[in-house]
Design an enzyme around this catalytic site. Sequence first.
Site, PDB file in Angstrom:
ATOM      1  N   HIS A  41       0.814  -1.218   0.000  1.00 48.81           N
ATOM      2  CA  HIS A  41       0.000   0.000   0.000  1.00 48.81           C
ATOM      3  C   HIS A  41       0.852   1.276   0.000  1.00 48.81           C
ATOM      4  O   HIS A  41       0.450   2.299   0.534  1.00 48.81           O
ATOM      5  CB  HIS A  41      -0.974  -0.001   1.184  1.00 48.81           C
ATOM      6  CG  HIS A  41      -2.045  -1.051   1.030  1.00 48.81           C
ATOM      7  ND1 HIS A  41      -3.265  -0.782   0.458  1.00 48.81           N
ATOM      8  CD2 HIS A  41      -2.046  -2.370   1.337  1.00 48.81           C
ATOM      9  CE1 HIS A  41      -3.986  -1.902   0.449  1.00 48.81           C
ATOM     10  NE2 HIS A  41      -3.271  -2.882   0.959  1.00 48.81           N
ATOM     11  N   THR A  42       2.027   1.180  -0.587  1.00 46.81           N
ATOM     12  CA  THR A  42       2.851   2.381  -0.714  1.00 46.81           C
ATOM     13  C   THR A  42       2.754   2.982  -2.111  1.00 46.81           C
ATOM     14  O   THR A  42       3.047   4.160  -2.292  1.00 46.81           O
ATOM     15  CB  THR A  42       4.338   2.066  -0.430  1.00 46.81           C
ATOM     16  OG1 THR A  42       4.685   0.902  -1.182  1.00 46.81           O
ATOM     17  CG2 THR A  42       4.596   1.829   1.037  1.00 46.81           C
ATOM     18  N   GLY A 128      -8.269 -13.059  -7.700  1.00 45.61           N
ATOM     19  CA  GLY A 128      -8.626 -12.489  -6.390  1.00 45.61           C
ATOM     20  C   GLY A 128      -7.716 -12.935  -5.271  1.00 45.61           C
ATOM     21  O   GLY A 128      -8.101 -12.940  -4.108  1.00 45.61           O
ATOM     22  N   SER A 132      -2.179 -10.532  -8.845  1.00 43.86           N
ATOM     23  CA  SER A 132      -2.321  -9.665 -10.022  1.00 43.86           C
ATOM     24  C   SER A 132      -2.809 -10.360 -11.280  1.00 43.86           C
ATOM     25  O   SER A 132      -2.295 -10.123 -12.375  1.00 43.86           O
ATOM     26  CB  SER A 132      -0.999  -8.962 -10.345  1.00 43.86           C
ATOM     27  OG  SER A 132      -0.784  -7.961  -9.423  1.00 43.86           O
ATOM     28  N   SER A 134      -5.522  -9.661 -12.690  1.00 45.27           N
ATOM     29  CA  SER A 134      -6.131  -8.634 -13.550  1.00 45.27           C
ATOM     30  C   SER A 134      -5.065  -7.843 -14.306  1.00 45.27           C
ATOM     31  O   SER A 134      -5.219  -7.572 -15.500  1.00 45.27           O
ATOM     32  CB  SER A 134      -7.052  -7.713 -12.757  1.00 45.27           C
ATOM     33  OG  SER A 134      -6.364  -7.165 -11.677  1.00 45.27           O
ATOM     34  N   ASP A 178       1.325  -3.158  -9.996  1.00 49.86           N
ATOM     35  CA  ASP A 178       1.073  -4.459 -10.617  1.00 49.86           C
ATOM     36  C   ASP A 178       1.315  -4.410 -12.124  1.00 49.86           C
ATOM     37  O   ASP A 178       2.027  -5.243 -12.687  1.00 49.86           O
ATOM     38  CB  ASP A 178      -0.371  -4.911 -10.353  1.00 49.86           C
ATOM     39  CG  ASP A 178      -0.690  -4.943  -8.870  1.00 49.86           C
ATOM     40  OD1 ASP A 178       0.256  -4.906  -8.065  1.00 49.86           O
ATOM     41  OD2 ASP A 178      -1.880  -4.996  -8.525  1.00 49.86           O
ATOM     42  N   TYR A 227     -10.170  -1.256   0.055  1.00 49.58           N
ATOM     43  CA  TYR A 227      -9.020  -0.642  -0.613  1.00 49.58           C
ATOM     44  C   TYR A 227      -9.232   0.857  -0.850  1.00 49.58           C
ATOM     45  O   TYR A 227      -8.377   1.696  -0.537  1.00 49.58           O
ATOM     46  CB  TYR A 227      -8.779  -1.371  -1.940  1.00 49.58           C
ATOM     47  CG  TYR A 227      -7.522  -0.969  -2.664  1.00 49.58           C
ATOM     48  CD1 TYR A 227      -6.300  -1.555  -2.365  1.00 49.58           C
ATOM     49  CD2 TYR A 227      -7.550  -0.006  -3.663  1.00 49.58           C
ATOM     50  CE1 TYR A 227      -5.149  -1.188  -3.037  1.00 49.58           C
ATOM     51  CE2 TYR A 227      -6.402   0.367  -4.338  1.00 49.58           C
ATOM     52  CZ  TYR A 227      -5.210  -0.235  -4.027  1.00 49.58           C
ATOM     53  OH  TYR A 227      -4.063   0.126  -4.695  1.00 49.58           O
TER      54      TYR A 227
HETATM   55  C1  GLA Z   1      -3.205  -4.038  -5.129  1.00 51.16           C
HETATM   56  C2  GLA Z   1      -3.114  -2.842  -6.059  1.00 51.16           C
HETATM   57  C3  GLA Z   1      -1.691  -2.276  -6.065  1.00 51.16           C
HETATM   58  C4  GLA Z   1      -1.195  -2.026  -4.650  1.00 51.16           C
HETATM   59  C5  GLA Z   1      -1.439  -3.238  -3.768  1.00 51.16           C
HETATM   60  C6  GLA Z   1      -1.115  -2.981  -2.315  1.00 51.16           C
HETATM   61  O1  GLA Z   1      -2.431  -5.092  -5.623  1.00 51.16           O
HETATM   62  O2  GLA Z   1      -3.474  -3.198  -7.379  1.00 51.16           O
HETATM   63  O3  GLA Z   1      -1.653  -1.105  -6.841  1.00 51.16           O
HETATM   64  O4  GLA Z   1      -1.766  -0.870  -4.114  1.00 51.16           O
HETATM   65  O5  GLA Z   1      -2.781  -3.689  -3.836  1.00 51.16           O
HETATM   66  O6  GLA Z   1       0.256  -2.806  -2.153  1.00 51.16           O
END
Ligand code: GLA
Length: 390
Positions: A41-42, A128, A132, A134, A178, A227
Amino acid sequence: MRLEATVKRLKSLMQAFDTFYKGTADVLICAPGRINIIGGHTDYNEGFVLPMAIDLNIMFAVRARNDGLVDFFSLNLHDSAHFYLERVELRSTPQWAQYVQGVAWALMRAGYQIGGLEGVIHSTVPVGAGLSSSAALEVAAAWAWNVLYNLHIPREEIARIAQRAEVEFVGVPCGIMDQFTVAVAKRGHVIRLDCRDLSYSLHPFGREVRFVACDTNVRRTLASSEYAVRREQCNEAVERLSSALPHIRALRDVTLEDLERHRHLLSDVLYRRARHVITENERVLKAVHALSRKDFVALGRLLNESHRSLREDYEVSSPELDTMWQAANEVDGCYGARLTGAGFGGNVIALVHRDALRSFLTYVSRRYREQTGRIATLRPVRPEEGVATV
Ligand code: GLA
């Protein structure tokens, strides 16, 4: 075994292509999933992340069409979808296919001349699960248009287009990590990415350790999760802090001393959200350093600190993720672990010495089942190449 499985997969992809579209595909595209080693989450706080692409991927066998129709079939879902490029804004396809539709929309909005295509998709990236799937689909689609229509789009730009598709078309307010990883990664390396200006460096990842993606098999959907709330909380923290710190643009610009000094400007929740982001950015930079020294003990410790911070300050863990994390840490030869991706379910990644891999897999699956009554899926992963034409 791996080679055999790949050959089998390719054969069924080609057979399906012939069944649905007659003949053979023009190109075969492979786009990987990813794990984020550290930097949770950075990215949307303009901070640092340390992801790598993995050997779970989406394959897309695809051919150009000259009538503006985009038609594709998912071998996993046994479902097909289609749309016309001139009516792309209608969001007329099923949810899973909107990632492809979104990419067409984002490419056209960026001024690229694209035409129709048809193809078959097969994925080994669980959906999910924080790996990643998606972004892999978006980048595979963008790469397909890039190759079929000779667009010569730089990889960084592919990442931006794929992210725009997800944020503005699908409606999930994700960061850039991602898509960037899927588009830019190099085999055998991890990426240190500065999400403010997208400058990055590649760092070799040794063979003496492996990451294991430990799937809790509890799913969440990013769009309906917390999120977006976390993003808003970060923005609010920046807004409040900027009354005392006018130079800041994002939590990236705030130091821990700044935060402590101006703590009174924030509620307890906002304070903890900010503290996670600020300390996590520091951990990413320390992790890069630890990796370059092959100091896996230090790296593992940082992973564990990250997990605790995500659990307590950012509150994006879950009982199953915590159980998995705990089980991983009970194994000799596991240096540390953390949840990866957005959280609330999905995967914990664990850093494991090569020699301890077997005992790790046995112990963690048993322990997780005993404690949750669920079956874990444990996947040792390797740093893989970003999207490519095979
Ligand atoms: C998901 C989002 C990313 C990122 C992460 C948390 O994967 O798609 O952009 O924010 O959560 O690090």
